[in-house]
Design a protein around this motif. Structure first.
Motif, PDB file in Angstrom:
ATOM      1  N   LEU A 351     -11.668  -0.180   0.913  1.00 26.53           N
ATOM      2  CA  LEU A 351     -10.590   0.187   1.633  1.00 26.53           C
ATOM      3  C   LEU A 351     -11.083   0.450   3.201  1.00 26.53           C
ATOM      4  O   LEU A 351     -12.170   1.669   3.254  1.00 26.53           O
ATOM      5  CB  LEU A 351      -9.797   1.744   1.882  1.00 26.53           C
ATOM      6  CG  LEU A 351      -9.453   1.469   0.043  1.00 26.53           C
ATOM      7  CD1 LEU A 351      -9.465   2.738  -0.742  1.00 26.53           C
ATOM      8  CD2 LEU A 351      -7.996   0.866   0.457  1.00 26.53           C
ATOM      9  N   TYR A 512       2.369  -5.207   4.811  1.00 24.52           N
ATOM     10  CA  TYR A 512       2.441  -4.318   2.843  1.00 24.52           C
ATOM     11  C   TYR A 512       3.491  -3.512   3.103  1.00 24.52           C
ATOM     12  O   TYR A 512       4.377  -3.078   2.472  1.00 24.52           O
ATOM     13  CB  TYR A 512       1.679  -3.157   3.920  1.00 24.52           C
ATOM     14  CG  TYR A 512       0.384  -2.695   3.953  1.00 24.52           C
ATOM     15  CD1 TYR A 512      -0.359  -3.091   2.365  1.00 24.52           C
ATOM     16  CD2 TYR A 512      -0.526  -3.376   4.535  1.00 24.52           C
ATOM     17  CE1 TYR A 512      -1.798  -3.459   2.112  1.00 24.52           C
ATOM     18  CE2 TYR A 512      -1.585  -3.806   4.714  1.00 24.52           C
ATOM     19  CZ  TYR A 512      -1.998  -3.764   3.300  1.00 24.52           C
ATOM     20  OH  TYR A 512      -3.956  -3.750   3.398  1.00 24.52           O
ATOM     21  N   ASP A 539       1.135  -1.483  -4.829  1.00 23.89           N
ATOM     22  CA  ASP A 539       1.550  -0.225  -5.777  1.00 23.89           C
ATOM     23  C   ASP A 539       1.267   0.854  -7.225  1.00 23.89           C
ATOM     24  O   ASP A 539       2.194   1.027  -7.499  1.00 23.89           O
ATOM     25  CB  ASP A 539       2.897  -0.224  -5.578  1.00 23.89           C
ATOM     26  CG  ASP A 539       3.220  -2.022  -4.083  1.00 23.89           C
ATOM     27  OD1 ASP A 539       3.025  -1.788  -3.743  1.00 23.89           O
ATOM     28  OD2 ASP A 539       4.548  -2.858  -4.823  1.00 23.89           O
ATOM     29  N   ALA A 562      -5.732   1.003  -4.748  1.00 26.44           N
ATOM     30  CA  ALA A 562      -5.988   1.035  -3.054  1.00 26.44           C
ATOM     31  C   ALA A 562      -5.515   2.289  -2.376  1.00 26.44           C
ATOM     32  O   ALA A 562      -5.983   3.442  -2.974  1.00 26.44           O
ATOM     33  CB  ALA A 562      -5.834  -0.372  -2.308  1.00 26.44           C
ATOM     34  N   ARG A 563      -4.193   1.494  -1.812  1.00 24.00           N
ATOM     35  CA  ARG A 563      -3.611   2.937  -1.170  1.00 24.00           C
ATOM     36  C   ARG A 563      -3.144   4.688  -2.028  1.00 24.00           C
ATOM     37  O   ARG A 563      -3.196   5.284  -1.851  1.00 24.00           O
ATOM     38  CB  ARG A 563      -1.889   2.264  -1.043  1.00 24.00           C
ATOM     39  CG  ARG A 563      -2.602   1.564   0.729  1.00 24.00           C
ATOM     40  CD  ARG A 563      -1.113   0.902   1.178  1.00 24.00           C
ATOM     41  NE  ARG A 563      -0.260   0.662   0.195  1.00 24.00           N
ATOM     42  CZ  ARG A 563       1.265   0.255   0.969  1.00 24.00           C
ATOM     43  NH1 ARG A 563       1.548   0.925   1.727  1.00 24.00           N
ATOM     44  NH2 ARG A 563       1.503  -0.873  -0.011  1.00 24.00           N
ATOM     45  N   LEU A 566      -5.552   6.623  -2.283  1.00 21.18           N
ATOM     46  CA  LEU A 566      -5.902   6.968  -0.633  1.00 21.18           C
ATOM     47  C   LEU A 566      -4.996   8.156  -1.023  1.00 21.18           C
ATOM     48  O   LEU A 566      -5.522   9.705  -0.087  1.00 21.18           O
ATOM     49  CB  LEU A 566      -5.179   6.566   0.411  1.00 21.18           C
ATOM     50  CG  LEU A 566      -6.448   5.045   1.144  1.00 21.18           C
ATOM     51  CD1 LEU A 566      -5.330   4.805   1.944  1.00 21.18           C
ATOM     52  CD2 LEU A 566      -7.689   5.830   0.956  1.00 21.18           C
ATOM     53  N   VAL A 567      -3.631   8.175  -0.910  1.00 20.79           N
ATOM     54  CA  VAL A 567      -2.371   9.522  -0.974  1.00 20.79           C
ATOM     55  C   VAL A 567      -2.971  10.351  -2.337  1.00 20.79           C
ATOM     56  O   VAL A 567      -2.618  11.739  -2.030  1.00 20.79           O
ATOM     57  CB  VAL A 567      -1.411   9.184  -1.483  1.00 20.79           C
ATOM     58  CG1 VAL A 567      -0.545   9.765  -1.420  1.00 20.79           C
ATOM     59  CG2 VAL A 567      -0.747   7.538   0.208  1.00 20.79           C
ATOM     60  N   TRP A 620      -7.956   9.988   6.301  1.00 16.97           N
ATOM     61  CA  TRP A 620      -7.880  10.439   4.994  1.00 16.97           C
ATOM     62  C   TRP A 620      -6.240  11.331   4.994  1.00 16.97           C
ATOM     63  O   TRP A 620      -5.543  11.234   3.883  1.00 16.97           O
ATOM     64  CB  TRP A 620      -9.076  10.604   4.390  1.00 16.97           C
ATOM     65  CG  TRP A 620      -8.969  11.379   2.596  1.00 16.97           C
ATOM     66  CD1 TRP A 620      -7.633  10.175   1.938  1.00 16.97           C
ATOM     67  CD2 TRP A 620      -9.233  11.967   1.695  1.00 16.97           C
ATOM     68  NE1 TRP A 620      -7.711  11.457   1.045  1.00 16.97           N
ATOM     69  CE2 TRP A 620      -8.750  12.216   1.044  1.00 16.97           C
ATOM     70  CE3 TRP A 620      -9.920  12.812   1.431  1.00 16.97           C
ATOM     71  CZ2 TRP A 620      -8.620  12.312  -0.287  1.00 16.97           C
ATOM     72  CZ3 TRP A 620     -10.499  13.719   0.728  1.00 16.97           C
ATOM     73  CH2 TRP A 620     -10.055  12.769  -0.563  1.00 16.97           C
ATOM     74  N   TYR A 623      -3.120   9.843   5.157  1.00 17.54           N
ATOM     75  CA  TYR A 623      -2.657   9.138   3.875  1.00 17.54           C
ATOM     76  C   TYR A 623      -1.901  10.629   3.378  1.00 17.54           C
ATOM     77  O   TYR A 623      -1.237  10.543   2.517  1.00 17.54           O
ATOM     78  CB  TYR A 623      -3.075   8.726   3.303  1.00 17.54           C
ATOM     79  CG  TYR A 623      -3.796   7.065   3.954  1.00 17.54           C
ATOM     80  CD1 TYR A 623      -3.039   5.969   4.042  1.00 17.54           C
ATOM     81  CD2 TYR A 623      -4.775   7.053   4.816  1.00 17.54           C
ATOM     82  CE1 TYR A 623      -3.205   4.791   4.857  1.00 17.54           C
ATOM     83  CE2 TYR A 623      -5.308   6.125   5.666  1.00 17.54           C
ATOM     84  CZ  TYR A 623      -3.636   4.746   6.006  1.00 17.54           C
ATOM     85  OH  TYR A 623      -4.220   3.763   5.771  1.00 17.54           O
ATOM     86  N   LEU A 640       5.023   4.743  -4.348  1.00 18.53           N
ATOM     87  CA  LEU A 640       4.523   3.632  -3.151  1.00 18.53           C
ATOM     88  C   LEU A 640       4.924   4.462  -1.532  1.00 18.53           C
ATOM     89  O   LEU A 640       4.856   4.876  -1.055  1.00 18.53           O
ATOM     90  CB  LEU A 640       3.280   3.177  -3.260  1.00 18.53           C
ATOM     91  CG  LEU A 640       1.933   3.779  -3.258  1.00 18.53           C
ATOM     92  CD1 LEU A 640       0.929   2.726  -3.464  1.00 18.53           C
ATOM     93  CD2 LEU A 640       1.312   4.274  -2.637  1.00 18.53           C
ATOM     94  N   HIS A 686      -4.830   3.805  11.274  1.00 19.30           N
ATOM     95  CA  HIS A 686      -3.536   2.907  10.887  1.00 19.30           C
ATOM     96  C   HIS A 686      -2.663   3.983  10.268  1.00 19.30           C
ATOM     97  O   HIS A 686      -1.934   4.938  10.130  1.00 19.30           O
ATOM     98  CB  HIS A 686      -4.392   2.178   9.431  1.00 19.30           C
ATOM     99  CG  HIS A 686      -5.500   2.420   8.904  1.00 19.30           C
ATOM    100  ND1 HIS A 686      -5.839   1.525   9.092  1.00 19.30           N
ATOM    101  CD2 HIS A 686      -6.736   2.397   9.108  1.00 19.30           C
ATOM    102  CE1 HIS A 686      -7.322   0.424   9.432  1.00 19.30           C
ATOM    103  NE2 HIS A 686      -7.607   1.202   8.690  1.00 19.30           N
ATOM    104  N   SER A 688       1.687   3.523   9.828  1.00 19.21           N
ATOM    105  CA  SER A 688       2.399   2.931   9.236  1.00 19.21           C
ATOM    106  C   SER A 688       4.608   2.931   9.469  1.00 19.21           C
ATOM    107  O   SER A 688       4.642   3.493  10.473  1.00 19.21           O
ATOM    108  CB  SER A 688       2.651   3.096   7.861  1.00 19.21           C
ATOM    109  OG  SER A 688       3.752   3.423   6.812  1.00 19.21           O
TER     110      SER A 688
END
Length: 697
Positions: A351, A512, A539, A562-563, A566-567, A620, A623, A640, A686, A688
């Motif tokens: 990441l 994404y 996802d 992945a994400r 992070l969350v 961090w 997220y 997600l 980053h 979104s």
């Protein structure tokens, strides 16, 4: 409720839509199913924030006039804030900062003794200990992360926990303290050789020659190398195995390979080649200076073979027993390599920015089995950039660890693979062929390689033939939306030498947006040869997602997370324990405390280390604010793509953690790392489309 939170509630679909319930409009309540269909998180009604009171019609005109006035003032202010400083101005500021008393000499800070600095009056840092202590920021609460019974803190007076040091200041070394738990650092000797282009890559060049991929692809470089070869013909350098001298010109036909490379790369992309390829090959040098007297004295910095620069004893022994001219014949059969079985293992994806070493340590503690470093560019690694090599660092807790590299051409990637193989301790090397970032794609790397399968073939074949490490590849479904092509390459990827491939279920054009196409991932997994492990990515946000993908496609070896990590990094615990963890705000704060401690151990406990840790913590937190506690949802698990409404938590800390304002993220960081410096601001790297609020208040 502050103004920024009121704006968020007003703009959110739940509040602004006509069907939103409120006392003022008498609307009807949307069902959880209707909210889920609109990708809105179905938060229980009792936790939703009430809508703001809309201004009356009499004051609307005044408010509009004020808004127009504010709009006129904002552009000038924003232009002033975003004014870029020139390189000369930045350099001047750095010099002024070094002259400040706060920039104390590291040696003086460690020992507290001015006489310990080897540069004395010529040192560019300050030696005024009293002035430094007068200007130093207040110490932080807690215990110094470097204090132990055996060794002192390596930062001494500069440590932000200096009051917890037991017996004054004694000599310590930050690199020595880190060496016990972290590896894969770049030595100064190797870095200097890379800077001066004196490093030699016998394995990579031999493999590239065998595949016809060796050499730069421009006429200027061709002429330079031709001139060098002509000079070598007149030298008395010959093969003498008894004395250990090897004539590398007998093994590498430089002229022929450069001609082949020119024809190939001119047909692909001539301009990109000029940017990506390294400088022309240097003159081969004898291994023993006695064979060619006088040549060593002409070199200010001697050339070095990569295989002789290993930091690991066992790798040094292997390199000493293998000569470059016989490397091709000693290539390991794929079945003789160390095979890593990814089946059922929880894989934390590489990441960018957030996937640093402290974050990976947190995920390992929470149940991750496989970790991978952030993507590193091959050209930067070959140039010896310290910031890029820092992405390859590995902690001792990472028992199954790989690094991810990215490049556009076979020669740069293959040489980087050989360099990483010899200088780093890794279990596998992953080649990124799916990165969607413009700056990467425009150079022909990342997902741009999906449009050039022959270049993919050259990179994988050359890289796999250069190392006996496990070689993996990460791709997307395609470059253009609706034109999937990985299914037609999946069998070839295994034949080219990759041991595993990770498929992100989105195209580069899609980035994404929308959900990942797992049906296509299943199709590719079923078409893959038995020797090629296929991992899916996209996802995964709960143990139910993990179970579904594994059950729907038994051919899938594992799934990369992945994400979702992070969350909520505790997703690894949820998968292993097969439960939805309704984690409390206190438990989440403890995880953040662990990250802060790991960050101070990694980046340092002085002011610079504290602020570096804070920056990555804030990245961090940009997220983690997207997580909605399980106890607040009408429908579980969270997806997600759900957009959270503005809601209250079950306590003040949980409410604070749900805020998408950078001002609240800074407040959380101050709980762990003390007050921020004056004038501190933050905006995440980053952003979104669904989470674009990052103002500092």
């Amino acid at each position: 409720m502050d103004e920024s939170q009121a704006e968020l509630v007003q703009d959110h679909p739940i509040v602004s839509s006509g069907s939103t319930p409120s006392a003022s409009n008498g609307g009807t309540q949307q069902t959880p199913e209707e909210l889920v269909a609109r990708a809105i998180a179905p938060v229980k009604r009792e936790f939703l924030r009430p809508p703001p009171v809309r201004p009356s019609s009499s004051s609307s005109t005044t408010n509009k006039d004020d808004a127009v006035t504010d709009a006129k003032d904002k552009p000038a202010q924003s232009a002033l804030d975003k004014e870029k400083k020139s390189k000369r101005q930045l350099k001047r500021e750095r010099r002024q900062q070094q002259k400040s008393a706060l920039s104390i000499c590291p040696e003086v800070a460690r020992t507290g003794d001015v006489s310990t600095c080897p540069y004395n009056d010529k040192c560019r840092f300050s030696h005024d200990v009293e002035a430094f202590m007068a200007l130093k920021a207040d110490d932080l609460e807690g215990k110094c992360p470097f204090i132990s019974d055996d060794e002192p803190c390596p930062y001494g007076l500069a440590c932000r926990f200096s009051k917890t040091h037991r017996s004054g200041v004694s000599v310590g070394n930050a690199n020595t303290r880190r060496k016990g738990s972290e590896v894969n650092g770049l030595s100064k000797d190797v870095q200097k050789l890379l800077w001066k282009n004196k490093m030699k890559f016998p394995k990579a060049d031999a493999k590239l020659k065998a595949l016809g991929l060796l050499g730069p692809a421009n006429s200027k470089s061709k002429n330079l190398v031709d001139k060098e070869v002509d000079q070598l013909d007149s030298n008395d350098c010959h093969v003498n195995n008894e004395n250990g001298c090897v004539d590398l010109t007998n093994d590498i036909d430089v002229k022929g390979d450069i001609s082949a490379k020119i024809e190939e790369e001119d047909a692909v992309n001539e301009t990109s080649a000029n940017d990506e390829h390294p400088p022309p090959l240097k003159k081969p040098k004898c291994a023993t200076e006695k064979c060619c007297p006088g040549r060593a004295e002409d070199e200010s910095v001697g050339e070095k073979v990569v295989s002789d620069s290993s930091i690991e004893p066992e790798i040094q022994v292997a390199a000493d027993t293998i000569h470059p001219e016989t490397e091709r014949s000693l290539k390991l059969h794929p079945r003789e390599r160390k095979i890593i079985d990814f089946r059922e293992k929880l894989y934390l994806a590489p990441l960018t920015t957030v996937g640093n070493l402290p974050f990976r340590r947190v995920c390992k503690f929470l149940g991750a089995d496989v970790t991978c470093g952030e993507m590193a560019m091959c050209t930067n690694l070959l140039q010896g950039q310290a910031s890029e090599w820092a992405l390859l660092r590995r902690h001792s807790s990472e028992d199954l660890f790989g690094v991810q590299i990215c490049g556009a051409y076979a020669d740069t990637v293959t040489r980087a693979v050989e360099l990483v193989d010899q200088e780093c301790v890794v279990d596998f090397i992953d080649i990124n062929m799916g990165c969607p970032i413009d700056i990467v794609v425009n150079k022909g790397a990342g997902s741009a390689l999906l449009t050039k399968p022959m270049r993919m073939k050259g990179i994988i074949e050359a890289a796999s033939g250069t190392t006996d490490k496990h070689l993996t590849v990460k791709v997307r479904t395609a470059y253009f939306e609706g034109k999937n092509r990985v299914h037609s390459l999946i069998a070839d990827i295994g034949g080219w030498g990759a041991s595993a491939v990770t498929i992100h279920g989105r195209s580069r054009q899609q980035r994404y947006s929308k959900l990942a196409d797992w049906e296509y991932i299943y199709e590719c997994a079923r078409k893959a040869p038995d020797a090629l492990q296929v991992l899916g990515n996209g996802d995964i946000f709960s143990y139910l997602d993990w179970n579904k993908h594994k059950a729907d496609c038994p051919e899938l070896s594992s799934c990369m997370i992945a994400r979702g990590a992070l969350v909520k990094p505790w997703i690894f615990t949820e998968i292993k324990e097969q439960r939805h963890w309704d984690i409390s705000s206190g438990e989440r704060l403890n995880i953040l405390m662990d990250f802060a401690r790991f960050g101070l151990e990694h980046w340092g406990s002085d002011t610079k280390g504290v602020e570096t840790t804070r920056r990555f913590l804030l990245e961090w937190l940009s997220y983690t604010c997207r997580y909605i506690p399980v106890g607040l949802l009408d429908v579980i698990p969270q997806r997600l793509n759900w957009r959270p409404p503005s809601y209250f938590g079950r306590d003040d800390l949980e409410t604070l953690m749900a805020s998408d304002s950078a001002a609240d993220w800074i407040r959380i960081s101050e709980m762990l790392l003390g007050k921020v410096p004056d004038g501190f601001t933050f905006a995440p790297k980053h952003k979104s489309n669904a989470y674009d609020r990052a103002e500092n208040g």
